[in-house]
Design a protein around this motif. Structure first.
Motif, short mmCIF file in Angstrom:
data_model
loop_
_atom_site.label_atom_id
_atom_site.label_comp_id
_atom_site.label_asym_id
_atom_site.label_seq_id
_atom_site.Cartn_x
_atom_site.Cartn_y
_atom_site.Cartn_z
N VAL A 3 54.41 22.64 36.03
CA VAL A 3 53.31 23.02 36.91
C VAL A 3 52.26 23.83 36.19
N SER A 4 52.63 24.47 35.06
CA SER A 4 51.65 25.27 34.33
C SER A 4 50.52 24.41 33.80
N LYS A 5 50.78 23.09 33.66
CA LYS A 5 49.75 22.21 33.11
C LYS A 5 48.63 21.95 34.12
N ILE A 6 48.90 22.18 35.43
CA ILE A 6 47.85 21.92 36.41
C ILE A 6 47.08 23.19 36.75
N ASN A 7 47.37 24.29 36.04
CA ASN A 7 46.61 25.51 36.25
C ASN A 7 45.16 25.29 35.87
N THR A 8 44.26 25.69 36.76
CA THR A 8 42.84 25.65 36.44
C THR A 8 42.27 27.06 36.26
N VAL A 9 43.06 28.07 36.59
CA VAL A 9 42.61 29.45 36.47
C VAL A 9 42.88 29.94 35.05
N THR A 10 41.83 30.34 34.36
CA THR A 10 41.98 30.88 33.00
C THR A 10 41.74 32.39 32.98
N GLU A 11 41.21 32.92 34.08
CA GLU A 11 40.99 34.36 34.18
C GLU A 11 41.03 34.77 35.64
N PHE A 12 41.28 36.05 35.87
CA PHE A 12 41.29 36.60 37.22
C PHE A 12 40.18 37.63 37.36
N ILE A 13 39.76 37.83 38.60
CA ILE A 13 38.77 38.86 38.91
C ILE A 13 39.50 39.98 39.66
N LEU A 14 39.49 41.18 39.08
CA LEU A 14 40.12 42.34 39.71
C LEU A 14 39.06 43.08 40.53
N LEU A 15 39.17 42.99 41.86
CA LEU A 15 38.16 43.61 42.72
C LEU A 15 38.18 45.12 42.63
N SER A 16 39.33 45.69 42.29
CA SER A 16 39.48 47.14 42.19
C SER A 16 39.15 47.79 43.54
N PHE A 17 38.13 48.66 43.59
CA PHE A 17 37.72 49.31 44.84
C PHE A 17 36.29 48.88 45.16
N PRO A 18 36.12 47.84 45.98
CA PRO A 18 34.77 47.35 46.29
C PRO A 18 33.94 48.42 46.99
N CYS A 19 32.81 48.77 46.40
CA CYS A 19 31.92 49.77 46.99
C CYS A 19 30.58 49.67 46.28
N SER A 20 29.65 50.55 46.65
CA SER A 20 28.31 50.51 46.06
C SER A 20 28.36 50.90 44.58
N ARG A 21 27.27 50.59 43.86
CA ARG A 21 27.20 50.89 42.44
C ARG A 21 27.29 52.38 42.18
N GLU A 22 26.68 53.18 43.05
CA GLU A 22 26.71 54.63 42.87
C GLU A 22 28.14 55.16 42.99
N VAL A 23 28.88 54.65 43.97
CA VAL A 23 30.26 55.09 44.16
C VAL A 23 31.13 54.63 42.99
N GLN A 24 30.86 53.43 42.47
CA GLN A 24 31.60 52.93 41.31
C GLN A 24 31.42 53.86 40.11
N ILE A 25 30.19 54.32 39.89
CA ILE A 25 29.92 55.23 38.78
C ILE A 25 30.63 56.58 39.01
N PHE A 26 30.61 57.05 40.26
CA PHE A 26 31.30 58.30 40.58
C PHE A 26 32.80 58.16 40.31
N LEU A 27 33.40 57.03 40.74
CA LEU A 27 34.82 56.80 40.49
C LEU A 27 35.12 56.71 39.00
N PHE A 28 34.20 56.09 38.26
CA PHE A 28 34.37 56.00 36.81
C PHE A 28 34.42 57.41 36.19
N MET A 29 33.53 58.28 36.61
CA MET A 29 33.49 59.64 36.07
C MET A 29 34.73 60.42 36.50
N LEU A 30 35.12 60.27 37.78
CA LEU A 30 36.28 60.99 38.29
C LEU A 30 37.55 60.61 37.55
N PHE A 31 37.79 59.30 37.42
CA PHE A 31 39.03 58.86 36.77
C PHE A 31 38.97 59.03 35.26
N SER A 32 37.78 59.09 34.69
CA SER A 32 37.67 59.42 33.27
C SER A 32 38.15 60.84 33.01
#
Length: 314
Positions: A3-32
């Motif tokens: 069944v692995s031969k019928i895989n069409t997915v070569t990568e995944f998209i990790l949504l993480s925490f969907p939110c506005s760009r400003e909140v994403q930057i804040f989360l980046f700074m916080l978790f950094s």
């Protein structure tokens, strides 16, 4: 047919925490900041154990290994999560996703096995004090630590191999900040109840065996401590054991919520919060729990700070 031969997915998209760009930057700074503090806190404990001869005992050898494990543990998820916060695509390759899954779970199982070993060390030290130096030598301690690491890294190769053989033909969006089995299995084009049940059974077996071993060890420890005639001796024993029990409660409490029941039964929001707690928050808290409640560790850390200040002044 493979069944692995019928895989069409070569990568995944990790949504993480969907939110506005400003909140994403804040989360980046916080978790950094939390990521840096986690590295510094656990790194300080590792350095203190290596540099201070008074800490060359099994209890502190185990603590240093635990702190080193925490450094490895957060590096399986947090750097990629930080990259996703500022990335437009938020993609991870098929291979990288399953590698992250493997190392994340292997580190988690190592921690699950190390905590009972630390409880056993405290049991021997308090309940068998006369025999403790001859039983729990540094050599035996390091061998037991090595067994924990090797055993943990041998638990998940087979389940992960079978998961990679499932057909992933789209969609490829994972509503999580890491490659966790629940969201991954949900993306398979064919249901895989056998893999999900086997993963849940393996997790439950490891978690409950280790948890009840810890409970049994500390039941005997508490009984022994209550017999100590000296109030100062009881306080010292309870202080050492209290630190370990706090870490055990934080870690086992969160992983039981996540992995004892089949993963599909947990809402995705709960999965994210609980996973974030035990993979990012507890590694930050653990150095504070151990260092603030341990006089020898605080003294060793102060000695390191004095050496650093002297070196800077010169």
């Amino acid at each position: 047919m493979n069944v692995s031969k019928i895989n069409t997915v070569t990568e995944f998209i990790l949504l993480s925490f969907p939110c506005s760009r400003e909140v994403q930057i804040f989360l980046f700074m916080l978790f950094s900041v939390t990521y840096t503090l986690t590295l510094l806190g656990n790194g300080a404990i590792v350095c203190a154990e290596k540099l201070d001869r008074r800490l060359h005992t099994p209890m502190y050898v185990l603590l240093a290994n635990f702190s080193f494990l925490e450094i490895c543990y957060i590096n399986t998820t947090v750097p990629n999560m930080l990259g996703n916060f500022i990335s437009e695509t938020k993609t991870i390759s098929f291979t990288a996703c399953f590698l992250q899954f493997y190392f994340f779970f292997s580190m988690g199982i190592t921690e699950t096995l190390l905590l009972p070993l630390m409880a056993f060390d405290r049991y021997l030290a308090i309940c068998r004090p006369l025999h403790y130096p001859t039983i729990m030598t540094n050599h035996l301690c390091m061998n037991l630590v090595a067994i924990c690491w090797v055993t943990a890294f041998l638990c998940y190769p087979v389940p992960i191999y079978f998961m990679t053989q499932l057909p992933f033909c789209g969609p490829n969006t994972i509503d999580h900040f890491l490659c966790d089995p629940g969201p991954l299995l949900a993306l398979s084009c064919t249901p895989a109840p056998g893999i999900e049940l086997s993963c849940s059974a393996l997790n439950s077996l490891i978690i409950f065996v280790c948890f009840f071993f810890i409970i049994g060890s500390y039941t005997l420890v508490i009984r022994a401590v209550l017999r100590v005639p000296s109030a100062a001796g009881r306080r010292k024993a309870f202080s050492t054991c209290g630190s370990h029990l706090a870490v055990v409660s934080l870690f086992f409490g969160s992983i039981m919520i996540m992995y004892v029941s089949p993963t599909s039964e947990n809402p995705i929001g709960i999965q994210k919060i609980v996973t974030l707690f035990y993979s990012s928050v507890t590694p930050l808290i653990n150095p504070l729990i151990y260092s603030l409640r341990n006089k020898d560790m605080k003294a060793a850390l102060r000695k390191i700070l004095i050496k650093v200040k002297i070196g800077e002044s010169e």
